[in-house]
Design a protein around this motif. Structure first.
Motif, PDB file in Angstrom:
ATOM      1  N   SER A  15       5.591   7.290  30.787  1.00 40.63           N
ATOM      2  CA  SER A  15       6.782   8.008  30.346  1.00 40.63           C
ATOM      3  C   SER A  15       7.513   8.617  31.539  1.00 40.63           C
ATOM      4  CB  SER A  15       6.397   9.122  29.369  1.00 40.63           C
ATOM      5  OG  SER A  15       7.501   9.981  29.134  1.00 40.63           O
ATOM      6  N   VAL A  16       8.795   8.352  31.640  1.00 41.73           N
ATOM      7  CA  VAL A  16       9.580   8.895  32.747  1.00 41.73           C
ATOM      8  C   VAL A  16       9.731  10.410  32.643  1.00 41.73           C
ATOM      9  CG1 VAL A  16      10.850   6.772  33.228  1.00 41.73           C
ATOM     10  CG2 VAL A  16      11.723   8.378  31.511  1.00 41.73           C
ATOM     11  N   ASN A  17       9.368  10.968  31.516  1.00 46.48           N
ATOM     12  CA  ASN A  17       9.421  12.421  31.351  1.00 46.48           C
ATOM     13  C   ASN A  17       8.182  13.111  31.906  1.00 46.48           C
ATOM     14  OD1 ASN A  17      11.925  12.574  29.758  1.00 46.48           O
ATOM     15  ND2 ASN A  17      10.742  11.461  28.222  1.00 46.48           N
ATOM     16  N   GLU A  18       7.143  12.332  32.200  1.00 48.45           N
ATOM     17  CA  GLU A  18       5.882  12.954  32.582  1.00 48.45           C
ATOM     18  C   GLU A  18       5.239  12.361  33.831  1.00 48.45           C
ATOM     19  OE1 GLU A  18       3.355  13.794  28.843  1.00 48.45           O
ATOM     20  OE2 GLU A  18       4.713  12.203  28.252  1.00 48.45           O
ATOM     21  N   ASN A  19       4.989  11.054  33.823  1.00 49.79           N
ATOM     22  CA  ASN A  19       4.180  10.436  34.876  1.00 49.79           C
ATOM     23  C   ASN A  19       4.945   9.242  35.444  1.00 49.79           C
ATOM     24  OD1 ASN A  19       2.366   8.943  36.399  1.00 49.79           O
ATOM     25  ND2 ASN A  19       0.685   9.146  34.965  1.00 49.79           N
ATOM     26  N   ASN A  20       5.540   9.448  36.612  1.00 46.12           N
ATOM     27  CA  ASN A  20       6.364   8.413  37.233  1.00 46.12           C
ATOM     28  C   ASN A  20       5.683   7.737  38.425  1.00 46.12           C
ATOM     29  OD1 ASN A  20       9.158   8.510  35.888  1.00 46.12           O
ATOM     30  ND2 ASN A  20       8.706  10.667  36.235  1.00 46.12           N
ATOM     31  N   PHE A  21       4.383   7.847  38.502  1.00 47.30           N
ATOM     32  CA  PHE A  21       3.718   7.380  39.713  1.00 47.30           C
ATOM     33  C   PHE A  21       3.600   5.863  39.794  1.00 47.30           C
ATOM     34  CE2 PHE A  21       2.445  11.837  39.326  1.00 47.30           C
ATOM     35  CZ  PHE A  21       2.934  12.282  40.550  1.00 47.30           C
ATOM     36  N   ARG A  22       3.728   5.144  38.682  1.00 47.80           N
ATOM     37  CA  ARG A  22       3.837   3.685  38.788  1.00 47.80           C
ATOM     38  C   ARG A  22       5.134   3.299  39.494  1.00 47.80           C
ATOM     39  NH1 ARG A  22       1.278   4.402  33.872  1.00 47.80           N
ATOM     40  NH2 ARG A  22      -0.612   3.155  33.513  1.00 47.80           N
ATOM     41  N   LEU A  23       6.139   4.151  39.346  1.00 48.63           N
ATOM     42  CA  LEU A  23       7.404   3.931  40.042  1.00 48.63           C
ATOM     43  C   LEU A  23       7.290   4.364  41.497  1.00 48.63           C
ATOM     44  CD1 LEU A  23       9.811   5.350  37.292  1.00 48.63           C
ATOM     45  CD2 LEU A  23       9.007   2.984  37.556  1.00 48.63           C
ATOM     46  N   THR A  24       6.715   5.525  41.731  1.00 51.37           N
ATOM     47  CA  THR A  24       6.559   6.038  43.094  1.00 51.37           C
ATOM     48  C   THR A  24       5.746   5.092  43.959  1.00 51.37           C
ATOM     49  OG1 THR A  24       6.642   8.310  42.242  1.00 51.37           O
ATOM     50  CG2 THR A  24       5.743   8.012  44.453  1.00 51.37           C
TER      51      THR A  24
ATOM     52  N   TRP B  44       6.102  -0.700  39.520  1.00 52.07           N
ATOM     53  CA  TRP B  44       7.158  -1.003  38.559  1.00 52.07           C
ATOM     54  C   TRP B  44       8.463  -0.392  39.078  1.00 52.07           C
ATOM     55  CZ3 TRP B  44       4.888   0.745  33.117  1.00 52.07           C
ATOM     56  CH2 TRP B  44       3.736  -0.004  32.832  1.00 52.07           C
ATOM     57  N   THR B  45       9.558  -0.834  38.518  1.00 49.74           N
ATOM     58  CA  THR B  45      10.831  -0.148  38.677  1.00 49.74           C
ATOM     59  C   THR B  45      11.518  -0.177  37.317  1.00 49.74           C
ATOM     60  OG1 THR B  45      12.793   0.070  40.074  1.00 49.74           O
ATOM     61  CG2 THR B  45      12.154  -2.182  39.409  1.00 49.74           C
ATOM     62  N   GLU B  46      12.636   0.523  37.195  1.00 53.09           N
ATOM     63  CA  GLU B  46      13.293   0.656  35.892  1.00 53.09           C
ATOM     64  C   GLU B  46      14.406  -0.374  35.729  1.00 53.09           C
ATOM     65  OE1 GLU B  46      13.375   5.358  35.067  1.00 53.09           O
ATOM     66  OE2 GLU B  46      13.620   4.785  37.175  1.00 53.09           O
ATOM     67  N   THR B  47      14.727  -0.674  34.484  1.00 55.47           N
ATOM     68  CA  THR B  47      15.730  -1.702  34.203  1.00 55.47           C
ATOM     69  C   THR B  47      17.156  -1.170  34.281  1.00 55.47           C
ATOM     70  OG1 THR B  47      15.437  -1.267  31.832  1.00 55.47           O
ATOM     71  CG2 THR B  47      14.231  -3.132  32.774  1.00 55.47           C
ATOM     72  N   ILE B  48      17.427  -0.066  33.583  1.00 55.72           N
ATOM     73  CA  ILE B  48      18.805   0.446  33.493  1.00 55.72           C
ATOM     74  C   ILE B  48      18.923   1.828  34.128  1.00 55.72           C
ATOM     75  CG2 ILE B  48      20.675   1.082  31.927  1.00 55.72           C
ATOM     76  CD1 ILE B  48      19.507  -0.892  29.909  1.00 55.72           C
ATOM     77  N   TYR B  49      18.145   2.761  33.622  1.00 59.85           N
ATOM     78  CA  TYR B  49      18.226   4.146  34.091  1.00 59.85           C
ATOM     79  C   TYR B  49      17.230   4.308  35.238  1.00 59.85           C
ATOM     80  CZ  TYR B  49      20.386   4.370  29.496  1.00 59.85           C
ATOM     81  OH  TYR B  49      21.181   4.121  28.407  1.00 59.85           O
ATOM     82  N   VAL B  50      17.713   4.219  36.465  1.00 58.74           N
ATOM     83  CA  VAL B  50      16.829   4.130  37.631  1.00 58.74           C
ATOM     84  C   VAL B  50      16.669   5.472  38.356  1.00 58.74           C
ATOM     85  CG1 VAL B  50      17.240   1.675  37.985  1.00 58.74           C
ATOM     86  CG2 VAL B  50      18.780   3.360  39.052  1.00 58.74           C
ATOM     87  N   ASN B  51      16.942   6.558  37.659  1.00 54.90           N
ATOM     88  CA  ASN B  51      16.844   7.885  38.302  1.00 54.90           C
ATOM     89  C   ASN B  51      15.472   8.116  38.903  1.00 54.90           C
ATOM     90  OD1 ASN B  51      18.886   7.898  36.111  1.00 54.90           O
ATOM     91  ND2 ASN B  51      19.296   9.975  36.834  1.00 54.90           N
ATOM     92  N   GLU B  52      14.431   7.880  38.105  1.00 55.11           N
ATOM     93  CA  GLU B  52      13.078   8.207  38.551  1.00 55.11           C
ATOM     94  C   GLU B  52      12.581   7.235  39.625  1.00 55.11           C
ATOM     95  OE1 GLU B  52      14.251  10.235  35.187  1.00 55.11           O
ATOM     96  OE2 GLU B  52      14.014   8.056  35.264  1.00 55.11           O
ATOM     97  N   SER B  53      13.037   5.997  39.603  1.00 59.71           N
ATOM     98  CA  SER B  53      12.689   5.061  40.678  1.00 59.71           C
ATOM     99  C   SER B  53      13.297   5.502  42.004  1.00 59.71           C
ATOM    100  CB  SER B  53      13.178   3.648  40.338  1.00 59.71           C
ATOM    101  OG  SER B  53      12.509   3.140  39.203  1.00 59.71           O
TER     102      SER B  53
ATOM    103  N   GLY C  67      17.812  -3.941  36.800  1.00 60.84           N
ATOM    104  CA  GLY C  67      17.573  -5.369  36.633  1.00 60.84           C
ATOM    105  C   GLY C  67      17.384  -5.731  35.176  1.00 60.84           C
ATOM    106  N   GLU C  68      17.769  -6.926  34.814  1.00 58.23           N
ATOM    107  CA  GLU C  68      17.604  -7.392  33.440  1.00 58.23           C
ATOM    108  C   GLU C  68      16.125  -7.643  33.136  1.00 58.23           C
ATOM    109  OE1 GLU C  68      19.818  -7.650  31.045  1.00 58.23           O
ATOM    110  OE2 GLU C  68      21.481  -6.979  32.319  1.00 58.23           O
ATOM    111  N   PHE C  69      15.680  -7.189  31.988  1.00 55.42           N
ATOM    112  CA  PHE C  69      14.282  -7.313  31.594  1.00 55.42           C
ATOM    113  C   PHE C  69      13.823  -8.775  31.592  1.00 55.42           C
ATOM    114  CE2 PHE C  69      10.862  -7.453  28.377  1.00 55.42           C
ATOM    115  CZ  PHE C  69      10.032  -6.452  28.845  1.00 55.42           C
ATOM    116  N   GLU C  70      14.686  -9.685  31.173  1.00 57.41           N
ATOM    117  CA  GLU C  70      14.319 -11.092  31.031  1.00 57.41           C
ATOM    118  C   GLU C  70      14.308 -11.833  32.368  1.00 57.41           C
ATOM    119  OE1 GLU C  70      16.781  -9.615  29.420  1.00 57.41           O
ATOM    120  OE2 GLU C  70      15.945  -9.374  27.388  1.00 57.41           O
ATOM    121  N   GLU C  71      14.880 -11.249  33.409  1.00 62.00           N
ATOM    122  CA  GLU C  71      15.013 -11.966  34.680  1.00 62.00           C
ATOM    123  C   GLU C  71      13.887 -11.670  35.659  1.00 62.00           C
ATOM    124  OE1 GLU C  71      18.855 -11.138  36.260  1.00 62.00           O
ATOM    125  OE2 GLU C  71      19.936 -12.065  34.574  1.00 62.00           O
TER     126      GLU C  71
END
Length: 471
Positions: free
Chosen positions: A42-51, A55-64, A309-313
């Motif tokens: 959840s981007v509201n709690e644990n963003n360490f997969r992004l850090t 992973w990275t985010e598809t549309i809302y990339v604030n936490e990435s 990035g697009e989820f399907e790509e």
């Protein structure tokens, strides 16, 4: 730190409700809450997969891009651990200490009580280490007594670590495998066999020693004397010996008890593979990639970190992230083997570094059901001349589904050498964050203690290093 309401009248009470609870139910709740925090994406709690650029985010990339203030992430981390985990454990401890045994329990209760208190304390220690490693100085000695200390002071992180080690050593010595503990309330180590029928104390002992090893290794650069004695005692005492000793929460297939990854990924397409790890695994012909990620027409493709990035790509997370019953990992055998490899490399403690390095990688391959571990190790042998790179990079890959743990390896060993995205927020100063900032709620409600703590650690910034991160 905690928000609630009080009244001199009983307007908030239901005369027909039963408000008492048991230590077993509080333990179960605290275990689930701890696992939920450690495992949620959840981007509201644990963003360490992004850090950690898994992973990275598809549309809302604030936490990435390390914008954690927009969603009050630190507030949620604080509440998750202090309120949902630690306060419930503290309440369970109070119930245990207040319990008056029946005459029929007089001979068994003392041993059961010691086991219960030791397990509760070990879970507190684990959680406090997570908080220290995330923020630095934190409320500790006054943290859970809200009546006496509604605005708790912050304790020095190094002092907290020393106290956690002392307490943990006592907890381990208090455990008695001939006595009962929590029965079915203990999800982490419940064993239904007739000879145990409850908490598996032998596994709790191994967990305790493995946690002691983790605490000791964290101090390797800042306090090598305490680190070595702690690590020695942990390994001598007996750490995890197989994946059967993994400390994990067993999720169910029905709401609301599914793995929080499934809850986040099952209905949304918010995450795609990060290019950093995908490229590393592709380059190194790592067979685990088919478990970590989905393929795109036979290829594994990751997006540039911080870029939409697009989820399907792009490749997505593997089936494990879309499975409700994937266990929530707290502390794993693979993790312990990497700590042992590091202890052997640093001080010659507990075995041969190259052997333990190979064992750790093999354990990870086995966990993910991947073949070819021996060939992979032969192609990427342990390098004694730069052991931090060997262990740091391979721990990063292996800790793919333990991102908070991976963050610790990264900060302590300085490998892999992750590069912040060019789009990262200015507050990151062009670097991958090495801590979270304190919650905004602390600055507004506990201002003087917050200000003192911020000054003591060198500034409440994403770039301020935790006390043990000195290199």
């Amino acid at each position: 730190m905690f928000v609630g309401c009080s009244t001199t009248d009983d307007v908030n009470l239901d005369d027909h409700a039963f408000y008492n609870t048991t230590q077993e139910s509080l333990l179960t709740y605290a275990q689930k809450e701890l696992s939920d925090y450690m495992n949620t994406p959840s981007v509201n709690e644990n963003n360490f997969r992004l850090t950690m650029q898994y992973w990275t985010e598809t549309i809302y990339v604030n936490e990435s891009n390390y914008d954690f203030t927009n969603r009050n992430v630190s507030n949620n981390v604080w509440t998750d651990n202090y309120v949902n985990v630690l306060k419930n454990l503290d309440q369970a401890e109070g119930i245990i200490n207040a319990y008056v045994p029946a005459p029929s329990e007089l001979t068994t209760w003392p041993g059961k009580k010691k086991n219960q208190l030791a397990i509760i304390s070990m879970m507190k220690i684990y959680t406090y280490q997570v908080l220290v490693d995330t923020f630095g100085d934190i409320p500790y000695t006054q943290a859970l007594n809200i009546d006496a200390y509604p605005l708790p002071k912050y304790d020095k992180a190094a002092d907290i670590y020393a106290d956690l080690i002392t307490k943990l050593k006592k907890n381990i010595s208090d455990l008695d495998s001939s006595q009962k503990a929590f029965g079915r309330g203990d999800i982490f180590y419940y064993d239904p066999s007739p000879t145990i029928d409850g908490s598996d104390i032998v596994k709790w002992e191994r967990f305790g020693n493995s946690l002691l090893l983790k605490l000791g290794i964290a101090l390797a650069d800042v306090n090598p004397g305490l680190a070595q004695t702690t690590v020695n005692q942990a390994i001598t005492g007996g750490v995890m010996t197989s994946s059967g000793d993994n400390c994990q929460f067993k999720y169910l297939g029905a709401s609301p008890n599914e793995n929080p990854m499934f809850q986040e990924t099952g209905s949304r397409n918010d995450f795609i593979a990060g290019k950093t790890l995908v490229d590393f695994m592709n380059t190194n012909n790592d067979a685990r990639i088919s478990s970590y990620y989905t393929d795109i027409d036979g290829d594994y493709i990751g997006q540039v970190i911080g870029t939409p990035g697009e989820f399907e790509e792009f490749s997505n997370a593997g089936d494990f992230a879309y499975t409700a019953t994937t266990p929530g990992m707290i502390l794993s055998y693979t993790e312990v083997l990497f700590y042992r490899a590091e202890a052997a490399a640093r001080w010659g403690i507990g075995g041969t570094p190259a052997t333990l390095y190979a064992d750790a990688i093999t354990s990870s391959f086995t966990h993910w059901g991947a073949s070819g571990a021996a060939a992979y190790i032969a192609a990427h042998p342990y390098n004694a001349a730069n052991w931090k790179k060997s262990i740091g990079e391979q721990a990063w890959v292996a800790m793919y589904n333990q991102a908070i743990t991976s963050w610790n390896f990264f900060r302590r060993l300085d490998y892999p050498q992750l590069v912040a995205p060019s789009t990262a927020i200015p507050n990151a100063d062009g670097k991958v964050p090495v801590r979270l900032q304190y919650p905004a709620a602390e600055a507004t409600t506990n201002g003087s203690n917050y200000a003192a703590a911020s000054a003591a650690i060198g500034g409440d910034k994403l770039t301020t290093k935790i006390f043990w991160d000195i290199n």
